[in-house]
Design a protein around this motif. Structure first.
Motif, short mmCIF file in Angstrom:
data_model
loop_
_atom_site.label_atom_id
_atom_site.label_comp_id
_atom_site.label_asym_id
_atom_site.label_seq_id
_atom_site.Cartn_x
_atom_site.Cartn_y
_atom_site.Cartn_z
N VAL A 1 0.83 -1.20 0.00
CA VAL A 1 0.00 0.00 0.00
C VAL A 1 0.87 1.26 0.00
O VAL A 1 0.67 2.17 -0.81
CB VAL A 1 -0.95 0.00 1.21
N ILE A 2 1.85 1.32 0.89
CA ILE A 2 2.70 2.51 1.01
C ILE A 2 3.49 2.74 -0.27
O ILE A 2 3.53 3.86 -0.80
CB ILE A 2 3.63 2.38 2.22
N SER A 3 4.09 1.69 -0.81
CA SER A 3 4.92 1.85 -2.00
C SER A 3 4.10 2.16 -3.25
O SER A 3 4.44 3.06 -4.03
CB SER A 3 5.74 0.57 -2.23
N GLU A 4 3.03 1.42 -3.45
CA GLU A 4 2.24 1.58 -4.66
C GLU A 4 1.43 2.88 -4.67
O GLU A 4 1.30 3.53 -5.71
CB GLU A 4 1.31 0.38 -4.83
N VAL A 5 0.89 3.25 -3.53
CA VAL A 5 0.14 4.52 -3.48
C VAL A 5 1.07 5.68 -3.81
O VAL A 5 0.70 6.60 -4.56
CB VAL A 5 -0.53 4.70 -2.10
N ALA A 6 2.29 5.65 -3.29
CA ALA A 6 3.26 6.70 -3.62
C ALA A 6 3.59 6.68 -5.11
O ALA A 6 3.67 7.73 -5.76
CB ALA A 6 4.52 6.52 -2.78
N ARG A 7 3.80 5.51 -5.66
CA ARG A 7 4.13 5.40 -7.08
C ARG A 7 3.01 5.94 -7.97
O ARG A 7 3.26 6.53 -9.03
CB ARG A 7 4.40 3.94 -7.43
N LEU A 8 1.78 5.79 -7.49
CA LEU A 8 0.62 6.20 -8.28
C LEU A 8 0.16 7.62 -7.98
O LEU A 8 -0.89 8.04 -8.46
CB LEU A 8 -0.52 5.20 -8.05
N GLY A 9 0.93 8.36 -7.19
CA GLY A 9 0.65 9.78 -7.00
C GLY A 9 -0.03 10.17 -5.71
O GLY A 9 -0.36 11.35 -5.53
N GLY A 10 -0.22 9.24 -4.79
CA GLY A 10 -0.83 9.57 -3.51
C GLY A 10 0.17 9.42 -2.38
O GLY A 10 1.38 9.34 -2.60
N ILE A 11 -0.34 9.36 -1.17
CA ILE A 11 0.50 9.13 0.00
C ILE A 11 -0.29 8.30 1.01
O ILE A 11 -1.49 8.51 1.20
CB ILE A 11 0.99 10.45 0.64
N ALA A 12 0.39 7.31 1.61
CA ALA A 12 -0.23 6.41 2.59
C ALA A 12 0.42 6.65 3.94
O ALA A 12 1.65 6.58 4.07
CB ALA A 12 -0.06 4.96 2.16
N THR A 13 -0.40 6.93 4.95
CA THR A 13 0.12 7.34 6.26
C THR A 13 -0.55 6.53 7.37
O THR A 13 -1.77 6.58 7.53
CB THR A 13 -0.17 8.84 6.49
N PRO A 14 0.22 5.78 8.16
CA PRO A 14 -0.37 5.01 9.26
C PRO A 14 -1.09 5.92 10.26
O PRO A 14 -0.60 6.98 10.63
CB PRO A 14 0.85 4.34 9.90
N CYS A 15 -2.28 5.47 10.70
CA CYS A 15 -3.05 6.27 11.65
C CYS A 15 -3.13 5.57 12.99
O CYS A 15 -2.88 4.38 13.11
CB CYS A 15 -4.45 6.57 11.11
#
Length: 213
Positions: A101-115
């Motif tokens: 999730v973290i790697s692919e979301v970044a690659r696709l233009g977003g950002i994944a942040t643990p809550c």
């Protein structure tokens, strides 16, 4: 600019709070919670066709959207969700790979942040006790309005150890909780893409409006 980066509307299965009801509370409590907007992060879903612009115009508050997904490292907030990210992941899957999730979301233009990483047994802090650290994490939720004080305090050590930035969100499922914790950005955030850039840049801080400023 101050945004509540984490809240749930009635579209989430464990919330009964309409988005407009959040806005009405913020309009009444601007002296206590001087927010400029909110980010709606529904559990395990993203509805691309929802249009909050009429409410933005009516209340003068920015309304952005994200999502909260579930992984083996705990829950993760996604920002900058776009069609490529929606196509790549089944948001309803409660066993997503956190690293993917973290790697692919970044690659696709977003950002994944643990809550809520400080929560006992289920947060990122607990998982790091017996699992390797995730690669590519930029920021974690330093202040979560639904977490205990000790759980939020636990996150500070995590941030120091790994160099993570920290943001804040109310994690509101009830109308009255909106904006109790939020994120103060140095720059204006106009849209989801701007939010991603800002979170990557690190020019922000978590704020708790339950405490005197």
């Amino acid at each position: 600019m101050i945004l509540d980066l984490h809240l749930h509307s009635e579209a989430s299965d464990d919330s009964r709070a309409p988005v407009e009801a959040y806005l009405k509370i913020l309009a009444r409590k601007r002296d206590e919670r001087p927010l400029d907007g909110i980010v709606v992060t529904e559990h395990r879903k993203f509805e691309p066709d929802v249009d909050y612009r009429p409410l933005e115009d009516q209340y003068g508050l920015r309304i952005l959207r994200g999502a909260e997904v579930e992984t083996e490292y705990g829950h993760i907030l996604l920002y900058g969700v776009n069609p490529d990210i929606v196509a790549r992941f089944d948001f309803a899957n409660v066993r997503l790979s956190a690293q993917e999730v973290i790697s692919e979301v970044a690659r696709l233009g977003g950002i994944a942040t643990p809550c809520h990483p400080g929560r006992v047994n289920v947060g990122l802090c607990a998982h790091y006790e017996n699992k390797p650290a995730l690669e590519g994490v930029v920021a974690v939720e330093a202040l979560n309005g639904g977490s205990k004080a000790a759980e939020n305090e636990r996150v500070q050590e995590l941030m120091t150890t790994y160099g993570y930035h920290g943001f804040g969100g109310s994690d509101s499922h009830l109308v009255s909780f909106v904006g109790i914790c939020a994120t103060e950005f140095d720059d204006e955030i106009r849209d989801e893409e701007g939010l991603v850039r800002a979170l990557q840049g690190g020019r922000y801080r978590a704020v708790d409006f339950r405490r005197p400023r």
